[in-house]
Design a protein around this motif. Structure first.
Motif, short mmCIF file in Angstrom:
data_model
loop_
_atom_site.label_atom_id
_atom_site.label_comp_id
_atom_site.label_asym_id
_atom_site.label_seq_id
_atom_site.Cartn_x
_atom_site.Cartn_y
_atom_site.Cartn_z
N ARG A 31 26.21 -29.84 2.57
CA ARG A 31 27.48 -29.45 3.19
C ARG A 31 28.03 -28.19 2.54
NH1 ARG A 31 29.55 -31.09 7.84
NH2 ARG A 31 31.57 -30.80 6.92
N LEU A 32 27.97 -28.10 1.22
CA LEU A 32 28.46 -26.90 0.53
C LEU A 32 27.66 -25.67 0.94
CD1 LEU A 32 29.09 -28.24 -3.09
CD2 LEU A 32 30.79 -27.47 -1.45
N GLU A 33 26.35 -25.84 1.04
CA GLU A 33 25.49 -24.72 1.41
C GLU A 33 25.76 -24.27 2.84
OE1 GLU A 33 20.73 -23.69 1.78
OE2 GLU A 33 21.37 -25.57 0.88
N THR A 34 25.88 -25.20 3.78
CA THR A 34 26.14 -24.82 5.17
C THR A 34 27.52 -24.18 5.31
OG1 THR A 34 26.87 -27.07 5.67
CG2 THR A 34 24.58 -26.50 6.20
N ASN A 35 28.53 -24.70 4.61
CA ASN A 35 29.85 -24.07 4.66
C ASN A 35 29.81 -22.66 4.08
OD1 ASN A 35 31.11 -26.23 5.87
ND2 ASN A 35 31.79 -27.15 3.95
N TYR A 36 29.09 -22.48 2.99
CA TYR A 36 28.96 -21.17 2.38
C TYR A 36 28.25 -20.20 3.33
CZ TYR A 36 27.47 -17.51 -0.83
OH TYR A 36 27.23 -16.30 -1.42
N LYS A 37 27.18 -20.68 3.95
CA LYS A 37 26.46 -19.83 4.90
C LYS A 37 27.33 -19.46 6.09
CE LYS A 37 21.67 -21.06 3.90
NZ LYS A 37 20.45 -21.64 4.43
N GLU A 38 28.11 -20.42 6.59
CA GLU A 38 29.00 -20.13 7.72
C GLU A 38 30.03 -19.08 7.34
OE1 GLU A 38 30.71 -23.76 9.09
OE2 GLU A 38 28.78 -24.59 9.72
N ARG A 39 30.62 -19.22 6.14
CA ARG A 39 31.61 -18.25 5.69
C ARG A 39 30.98 -16.87 5.51
NH1 ARG A 39 34.06 -20.50 0.50
NH2 ARG A 39 32.14 -21.69 0.56
N MET A 40 29.78 -16.83 4.96
CA MET A 40 29.11 -15.54 4.77
C MET A 40 28.74 -14.90 6.11
SD MET A 40 29.38 -14.98 1.66
CE MET A 40 28.41 -13.53 1.43
N ASN A 41 28.28 -15.71 7.05
CA ASN A 41 27.98 -15.18 8.39
C ASN A 41 29.24 -14.66 9.06
OD1 ASN A 41 25.21 -15.56 8.33
ND2 ASN A 41 25.33 -17.64 9.16
N GLU A 42 30.35 -15.37 8.89
CA GLU A 42 31.61 -14.92 9.47
C GLU A 42 32.06 -13.60 8.83
OE1 GLU A 42 36.20 -16.46 9.92
OE2 GLU A 42 34.62 -17.92 9.52
N ARG A 43 31.93 -13.51 7.51
CA ARG A 43 32.26 -12.26 6.84
C ARG A 43 31.36 -11.12 7.29
NH1 ARG A 43 32.53 -13.07 0.53
NH2 ARG A 43 32.88 -10.82 0.69
N LEU A 44 30.07 -11.43 7.51
CA LEU A 44 29.13 -10.42 7.98
C LEU A 44 29.51 -9.95 9.38
CD1 LEU A 44 26.51 -8.82 7.51
CD2 LEU A 44 25.28 -10.76 8.48
#
Length: 134
Positions: A31-44
């Motif tokens: 869950r932490l990894e997917t949330n982090y990836k979602e936030r990074m994709n949103e920032r990208l």
């Protein structure tokens, strides 16, 4: 002393706790990894949108400046092309007698070309306040 049955249940509890703890740890980390990836994709995506927006603004600014430069170039070209005519008109008003003699000589030299001679006479009538036919 402990009974052998209770020792067996102790091992089962340790094994079960280890397995359930591993599953829980895996789920939390997932869950932490997917949330982090979602936030990074949103920032990208935000960064790419900002990059596109600034690129479009620069292009619009360049087009706007090129339109102004195009208008300046057009005005410069018109000034360069009209400079001899403006000089001709200015000199004709300042040095009227000399100018009339010059135009009369030009008309006389071009008398074999009727179209050019007529053009010189028309220009003389507009700019020189007179006729160059004499």
């Amino acid at each position: 002393m402990m009974r052998p049955g209770s020792q067996k249940w102790g091992y089962i509890r340790i094994i079960t706790g280890t397995i359930l703890g591993g599953i829980l740890g895996f789920y939390v980390m997932h869950r932490l990894e997917t949330n982090y990836k979602e936030r990074m994709n949103e920032r990208l995506r935000d960064y790419e949108a900002e990059l596109k927006r600034t690129k479009q603004e620069r292009l619009d600014e360049f087009e706007e400046s090129s339109k102004v430069n195009g208008m300046e170039r057009t005005a410069e070209l018109l000034l360069v092309l009209s400079a001899p005519v403006l000089l001709f008109l200015c000199l004709s008003s300042i040095y009227q007698p000399d100018f009339c003699m010059l135009v009369n000589k030009l008309a006389w030299d071009l008398h074999k070309l009727p179209a050019v001679g007529g053009l010189v006479q028309i220009l003389m009538s507009y700019a020189g306040d007179g006729d160059s036919s004499n």
